[in-house]
Scaffold this active site. Sequence first.
Site, PDB file in Angstrom:
ATOM      1  N   GLY A 230      -8.220   5.234   0.729  1.00 60.96           N
ATOM      2  CA  GLY A 230      -8.391   3.895   1.285  1.00 60.96           C
ATOM      3  C   GLY A 230      -9.639   3.813   2.142  1.00 60.96           C
ATOM      4  O   GLY A 230      -9.967   4.750   2.868  1.00 60.96           O
TER       5      GLY A 230
ATOM      6  N   THR B 287      -9.941   7.058   8.110  1.00 60.49           N
ATOM      7  CA  THR B 287      -8.719   6.315   7.811  1.00 60.49           C
ATOM      8  C   THR B 287      -8.339   5.473   9.017  1.00 60.49           C
ATOM      9  O   THR B 287      -8.437   5.947  10.155  1.00 60.49           O
ATOM     10  CB  THR B 287      -7.551   7.253   7.451  1.00 60.49           C
ATOM     11  OG1 THR B 287      -6.326   6.526   7.428  1.00 60.49           O
ATOM     12  CG2 THR B 287      -7.423   8.396   8.443  1.00 60.49           C
TER      13      THR B 287
ATOM     14  N   ARG C  69       2.392   3.279   7.037  1.00 62.24           N
ATOM     15  CA  ARG C  69       3.603   3.678   6.307  1.00 62.24           C
ATOM     16  C   ARG C  69       4.299   4.859   6.958  1.00 62.24           C
ATOM     17  O   ARG C  69       5.524   4.911   7.029  1.00 62.24           O
ATOM     18  CB  ARG C  69       3.255   4.009   4.856  1.00 62.24           C
ATOM     19  CG  ARG C  69       3.014   2.791   3.981  1.00 62.24           C
ATOM     20  CD  ARG C  69       2.667   3.203   2.567  1.00 62.24           C
ATOM     21  NE  ARG C  69       1.396   3.932   2.510  1.00 62.24           N
ATOM     22  CZ  ARG C  69       0.916   4.513   1.405  1.00 62.24           C
ATOM     23  NH1 ARG C  69       1.598   4.450   0.283  1.00 62.24           N
ATOM     24  NH2 ARG C  69      -0.253   5.126   1.435  1.00 62.24           N
TER      25      ARG C  69
ATOM     26  N   ASP D  69      -5.736  12.113   4.323  1.00 69.25           N
ATOM     27  CA  ASP D  69      -5.027  13.331   3.939  1.00 69.25           C
ATOM     28  C   ASP D  69      -5.247  13.705   2.478  1.00 69.25           C
ATOM     29  O   ASP D  69      -5.526  14.861   2.155  1.00 69.25           O
ATOM     30  CB  ASP D  69      -3.529  13.157   4.210  1.00 69.25           C
ATOM     31  CG  ASP D  69      -2.734  14.400   3.839  1.00 69.25           C
ATOM     32  OD1 ASP D  69      -2.847  15.406   4.566  1.00 69.25           O
ATOM     33  OD2 ASP D  69      -2.006  14.377   2.817  1.00 69.25           O
TER      34      ASP D  69
ATOM     35  N   ASP E  29      -5.379   4.648   9.770  1.00 67.40           N
ATOM     36  CA  ASP E  29      -4.010   4.965  10.211  1.00 67.40           C
ATOM     37  C   ASP E  29      -3.940   5.910  11.416  1.00 67.40           C
ATOM     38  O   ASP E  29      -2.900   6.003  12.069  1.00 67.40           O
ATOM     39  CB  ASP E  29      -3.213   5.578   9.063  1.00 67.40           C
ATOM     40  CG  ASP E  29      -2.904   4.570   7.973  1.00 67.40           C
ATOM     41  OD1 ASP E  29      -2.778   3.376   8.303  1.00 67.40           O
ATOM     42  OD2 ASP E  29      -2.800   4.967   6.803  1.00 67.40           O
TER      43      ASP E  29
ATOM     44  N   ARG F  83      -8.857   6.093  -6.666  1.00 71.18           N
ATOM     45  CA  ARG F  83      -7.845   7.120  -6.809  1.00 71.18           C
ATOM     46  C   ARG F  83      -8.141   7.907  -8.084  1.00 71.18           C
ATOM     47  O   ARG F  83      -8.631   7.360  -9.061  1.00 71.18           O
ATOM     48  CB  ARG F  83      -6.452   6.488  -6.916  1.00 71.18           C
ATOM     49  CG  ARG F  83      -6.142   5.495  -5.801  1.00 71.18           C
ATOM     50  CD  ARG F  83      -5.904   6.162  -4.473  1.00 71.18           C
ATOM     51  NE  ARG F  83      -5.581   5.185  -3.444  1.00 71.18           N
ATOM     52  CZ  ARG F  83      -5.366   5.501  -2.163  1.00 71.18           C
ATOM     53  NH1 ARG F  83      -5.457   6.754  -1.766  1.00 71.18           N
ATOM     54  NH2 ARG F  83      -5.071   4.558  -1.273  1.00 71.18           N
TER      55      ARG F  83
ATOM     56  N   ASP G 148      -3.749   9.082  11.338  1.00 69.98           N
ATOM     57  CA  ASP G 148      -2.667  10.019  11.036  1.00 69.98           C
ATOM     58  C   ASP G 148      -3.153  11.433  10.716  1.00 69.98           C
ATOM     59  O   ASP G 148      -2.385  12.241  10.197  1.00 69.98           O
ATOM     60  CB  ASP G 148      -1.819   9.492   9.866  1.00 69.98           C
ATOM     61  CG  ASP G 148      -2.635   9.279   8.601  1.00 69.98           C
ATOM     62  OD1 ASP G 148      -3.884   9.340   8.651  1.00 69.98           O
ATOM     63  OD2 ASP G 148      -2.018   9.040   7.537  1.00 69.98           O
TER      64      ASP G 148
END
Length: 322
Positions: free
Chosen positions: A14, A128, A174, A106, A130, A75, A132
């Site tokens: 992303g 990213t 998510r 990741d 996120d 992807r 994360d």
Amino acid sequence: MSAVKSIAVLTSGGDSQGMNAALRAVVRSGLFHGLDVYGVQRGYQGLLNDDLRPMDLRSVGDIIQRGGTILQTARCKEFMTLEGQQRGAEVLRARGIDGLVVIGGDGSYQGANKLSKLGIKTMGLPGTIDNDIPFTDVTIGFDTAVSIVVDAINKIRDTMSSHERSSIVEVMGRHCGDIALYAGLASGAETILVPEVTFDLNEVAERMKTNFANGKRHSIIVVAEGAAKGDDVSQKITEISGIEARVTVLGHIQRGGTPTAADRILAGRLGDFAVRQLLEGNSGKACGVVNGELTTTDIELVTSTKKAFDMDMYDLALRLSQ
């Protein structure tokens, strides 16, 4: 002697604001050190397709302020196989490319780790929204995404106050609730729902009902998509409290737009750092920032570790929401 003479850079997974700034830093730092630099179009898919192009100073001009990624991203299921990974390594060797900088999250790091094991010198940059990725305090794009959410909540709060209503704002995340947590704290949200912390919607609804009975005329609930769907939360809140709760799903608006100064500076520092690490002969590392200091961590350790949720920050948001 430099450990590398030629490097490539790709963006994968992303997109996040600041990827272009990171790309710019990698290219210009590489050129500054006398390296040949190539850009890989469309992530690992472009690598398998041998879709690489030489990069010069002008190819990354006027992109520091742009969201998205000029290299584009895609992807690639084929790259998840050993055959695909070997093909990627072969493409780089055939072009005489010694090192690869991967900007992504990741999944992108997983690919970089595989290439490292096949003998390609790799560096990962945490791109990213996120936030994360472990072993870095912040990821490229996170600050911008939080700022976008806060701006949206500010506007939603204006109309909710005018109409004496409640609003549920569903944000991305998510598996990691950092966007919801930081945006909720910064915007003064009454409730923040994240996947890392269990919650009871009955309690949320009852608290909202009490607040309205005590004279409050609006309420903001920020929910990470991985914790619950905004529509489900709204239905439950209305059933229990009788208070209408309107839902706003911010979606991909959080991933677009001009990166903040903080994200541009972070991207610049990390991009240059990654190049210098490759020049020193390091490989199989993920670059990050911890307590303001640039750091590297074995990329395999990064991909096998889940980032800890900041419960102190969550508790702070809870105390200030009363």
